[in-house]
Write a protein that holds these residues in place. Structure first.
Motif, PDB file in Angstrom:
ATOM      1  N   ARG A 140       6.570  12.812  -6.313  1.00 42.52           N
ATOM      2  CA  ARG A 140       7.618  12.557  -5.325  1.00 42.52           C
ATOM      3  C   ARG A 140       7.238  11.275  -4.598  1.00 42.52           C
ATOM      4  N   ILE A 141       8.218  10.416  -4.415  1.00 43.27           N
ATOM      5  CA  ILE A 141       7.923   9.133  -3.775  1.00 43.27           C
ATOM      6  C   ILE A 141       8.707   9.002  -2.482  1.00 43.27           C
ATOM      7  N   GLY A 142       8.024   8.626  -1.445  1.00 46.37           N
ATOM      8  CA  GLY A 142       8.666   8.431  -0.153  1.00 46.37           C
ATOM      9  C   GLY A 142       8.223   7.123   0.463  1.00 46.37           C
ATOM     10  N   LYS A 143       8.550   6.967   1.732  1.00 46.75           N
ATOM     11  CA  LYS A 143       8.192   5.730   2.424  1.00 46.75           C
ATOM     12  C   LYS A 143       7.175   6.011   3.509  1.00 46.75           C
ATOM     13  N   TYR A 144       6.353   5.018   3.750  1.00 46.28           N
ATOM     14  CA  TYR A 144       5.305   5.094   4.754  1.00 46.28           C
ATOM     15  C   TYR A 144       5.498   3.873   5.645  1.00 46.28           C
ATOM     16  N   MET A 145       5.728   4.087   6.921  1.00 45.56           N
ATOM     17  CA  MET A 145       5.993   2.952   7.804  1.00 45.56           C
ATOM     18  C   MET A 145       5.061   2.963   9.002  1.00 45.56           C
ATOM     19  N   GLU A 146       4.603   1.793   9.368  1.00 44.25           N
ATOM     20  CA  GLU A 146       3.799   1.640  10.578  1.00 44.25           C
ATOM     21  C   GLU A 146       4.592   0.754  11.541  1.00 44.25           C
ATOM     22  N   ALA A 170      -2.391  14.956  -5.010  1.00 45.34           N
ATOM     23  CA  ALA A 170      -2.892  13.670  -4.528  1.00 45.34           C
ATOM     24  C   ALA A 170      -1.826  13.060  -3.624  1.00 45.34           C
ATOM     25  N   ILE A 171      -2.247  12.684  -2.426  1.00 47.62           N
ATOM     26  CA  ILE A 171      -1.355  11.981  -1.505  1.00 47.62           C
ATOM     27  C   ILE A 171      -1.795  10.525  -1.521  1.00 47.62           C
ATOM     28  N   VAL A 172      -0.927   9.667  -2.012  1.00 46.11           N
ATOM     29  CA  VAL A 172      -1.296   8.263  -2.184  1.00 46.11           C
ATOM     30  C   VAL A 172      -0.490   7.404  -1.204  1.00 46.11           C
ATOM     31  N   TYR A 173      -1.181   6.521  -0.499  1.00 47.59           N
ATOM     32  CA  TYR A 173      -0.529   5.587   0.421  1.00 47.59           C
ATOM     33  C   TYR A 173      -0.740   4.194  -0.138  1.00 47.59           C
ATOM     34  N   VAL A 174       0.348   3.484  -0.362  1.00 50.75           N
ATOM     35  CA  VAL A 174       0.247   2.107  -0.831  1.00 50.75           C
ATOM     36  C   VAL A 174       0.840   1.213   0.256  1.00 50.75           C
ATOM     37  N   THR A 175       0.036   0.301   0.755  1.00 52.34           N
ATOM     38  CA  THR A 175       0.499  -0.568   1.844  1.00 52.34           C
ATOM     39  C   THR A 175       0.299  -2.023   1.462  1.00 52.34           C
ATOM     40  N   ILE A 176       1.137  -2.855   2.029  1.00 51.49           N
ATOM     41  CA  ILE A 176       1.012  -4.289   1.779  1.00 51.49           C
ATOM     42  C   ILE A 176      -0.185  -4.815   2.557  1.00 51.49           C
ATOM     43  N   HIS A 215       6.110  -4.815  15.448  1.00 52.44           N
ATOM     44  CA  HIS A 215       5.402  -5.102  14.194  1.00 52.44           C
ATOM     45  C   HIS A 215       5.686  -3.932  13.270  1.00 52.44           C
ATOM     46  N   VAL A 216       6.397  -4.198  12.182  1.00 53.00           N
ATOM     47  CA  VAL A 216       6.759  -3.120  11.259  1.00 53.00           C
ATOM     48  C   VAL A 216       6.221  -3.452   9.879  1.00 53.00           C
ATOM     49  N   ARG A 217       5.512  -2.511   9.295  1.00 51.44           N
ATOM     50  CA  ARG A 217       5.003  -2.685   7.934  1.00 51.44           C
ATOM     51  C   ARG A 217       5.488  -1.481   7.138  1.00 51.44           C
ATOM     52  N   ILE A 218       5.973  -1.731   5.942  1.00 51.90           N
ATOM     53  CA  ILE A 218       6.516  -0.647   5.133  1.00 51.90           C
ATOM     54  C   ILE A 218       5.734  -0.522   3.841  1.00 51.90           C
ATOM     55  N   GLY A 219       5.348   0.697   3.551  1.00 50.34           N
ATOM     56  CA  GLY A 219       4.620   0.954   2.323  1.00 50.34           C
ATOM     57  C   GLY A 219       5.203   2.157   1.602  1.00 50.34           C
ATOM     58  N   LYS A 220       4.459   2.641   0.629  1.00 48.92           N
ATOM     59  CA  LYS A 220       4.915   3.785  -0.153  1.00 48.92           C
ATOM     60  C   LYS A 220       4.014   4.985   0.086  1.00 48.92           C
ATOM     61  N   TYR A 221       4.622   6.129  -0.009  1.00 48.26           N
ATOM     62  CA  TYR A 221       3.929   7.392   0.182  1.00 48.26           C
ATOM     63  C   TYR A 221       4.243   8.224  -1.049  1.00 48.26           C
ATOM     64  N   MET A 226      -1.169  -0.116  23.534  1.00 50.30           N
ATOM     65  CA  MET A 226      -0.099  -0.119  22.531  1.00 50.30           C
ATOM     66  C   MET A 226      -0.198   1.137  21.671  1.00 50.30           C
ATOM     67  N   LEU A 227       0.938   1.553  21.200  1.00 50.46           N
ATOM     68  CA  LEU A 227       0.978   2.721  20.323  1.00 50.46           C
ATOM     69  C   LEU A 227       1.461   2.287  18.952  1.00 50.46           C
ATOM     70  N   LYS A 228       0.943   2.969  17.946  1.00 46.84           N
ATOM     71  CA  LYS A 228       1.460   2.737  16.604  1.00 46.84           C
ATOM     72  C   LYS A 228       2.070   4.042  16.108  1.00 46.84           C
ATOM     73  N   ALA A 229       3.320   3.938  15.659  1.00 44.07           N
ATOM     74  CA  ALA A 229       3.969   5.110  15.077  1.00 44.07           C
ATOM     75  C   ALA A 229       3.798   5.040  13.566  1.00 44.07           C
ATOM     76  N   ILE A 230       3.286   6.120  12.995  1.00 40.86           N
ATOM     77  CA  ILE A 230       3.165   6.227  11.540  1.00 40.86           C
ATOM     78  C   ILE A 230       4.286   7.166  11.105  1.00 40.86           C
ATOM     79  N   VAL A 231       5.229   6.632  10.343  1.00 42.43           N
ATOM     80  CA  VAL A 231       6.410   7.411   9.960  1.00 42.43           C
ATOM     81  C   VAL A 231       6.370   7.678   8.460  1.00 42.43           C
ATOM     82  N   TYR A 232       6.567   8.924   8.084  1.00 51.83           N
ATOM     83  CA  TYR A 232       6.635   9.316   6.674  1.00 51.83           C
ATOM     84  C   TYR A 232       8.058   9.777   6.392  1.00 51.83           C
ATOM     85  N   VAL A 233       8.705   9.159   5.437  1.00 56.15           N
ATOM     86  CA  VAL A 233      10.055   9.575   5.051  1.00 56.15           C
ATOM     87  C   VAL A 233       9.980  10.076   3.613  1.00 56.15           C
ATOM     88  N   THR A 234      10.340  11.316   3.401  1.00 57.94           N
ATOM     89  CA  THR A 234      10.246  11.898   2.065  1.00 57.94           C
ATOM     90  C   THR A 234      11.601  12.469   1.652  1.00 57.94           C
TER      91      THR A 234
END
Lengths: 85, 85
Positions: free
Chosen positions: B38-44, A4-10, A36-42, B1-9
C-alpha cells in the motif's frame, strides 16, 4: 508475518516542487504559518516471512533497486510484527 | 517551531493501483514474499508556532481541505518540537 513501513523522502538539499506547490496552496488557504513543506512516500509492504534479519536485508535491496531513487531520495524503514489473520 | 508529520494512506477497502504496480514489480525483481503493498504520502510541514493545540487544529483543517481526499484516504498526524535554527 512482518510488515515493512518504508519512508522515502527527498534529500534535504534537493528541490521539492510538489512540497513548494502544497506550501503555496496552504498559504492561499489561509495558513501562512506553514513555512516549509516536504513531501515523500509512505509504503506498507506485508512480507510472507517471520525472519526479521532476512526481511530487513530484503527490504533494503527493494529500496535500493525500486522504491527509492537514491540519487535524490533518502529512505528508512522499520519492521513490525503483524497479527496472523 | 513545530513540525507536523502527516501520513495520508488509501483507505483499506479502496483499490491502490500504485501499490499493485509496485507489488508486481517486486515480484519480477525476485521478491515473491512481498504480498501486499500500500502506498501513501508522508509530509513534513514546519509551522511557525509553538502552540501545540492551535497547531493540531490547523493541521487537521489542512488535511481535510487539501492534503487528504477524505473520500478515499485516511490521514493521521503527529507534532514534534523542532530545535530553533
Amino acid at each position: 508475518m512482518l510488515k515493512a513501513i518504508v519512508y522515502v523522502t527527498i534529500k534535504e538539499n534537493v528541490l521539492d516542487p510538489q512540497g513548494s506547490a502544497v506550501q503555496g496552496a496552504l498559504h492561499k488557504l489561509g495558513f501562512p504559518e506553514a513555512n516549509h513543506v516536504r513531501i515523500g512516500k509512505y509504503m506498507e509492504i506485508t512480507l510472507d516471512t517471520n525472519n526479521e534479519q532476512e526481511a530487513a536485508a530484503k527490504v533494503q535491496v527493494m529500496c535500493e533497486k525500486l522504491l527509492a531513487n537514491t540519487v535524490v531520495e533518502d529512505y528508512r524503514f522499520e519492521l513490525v510484527q503483524t497479527v496472523e489473520a
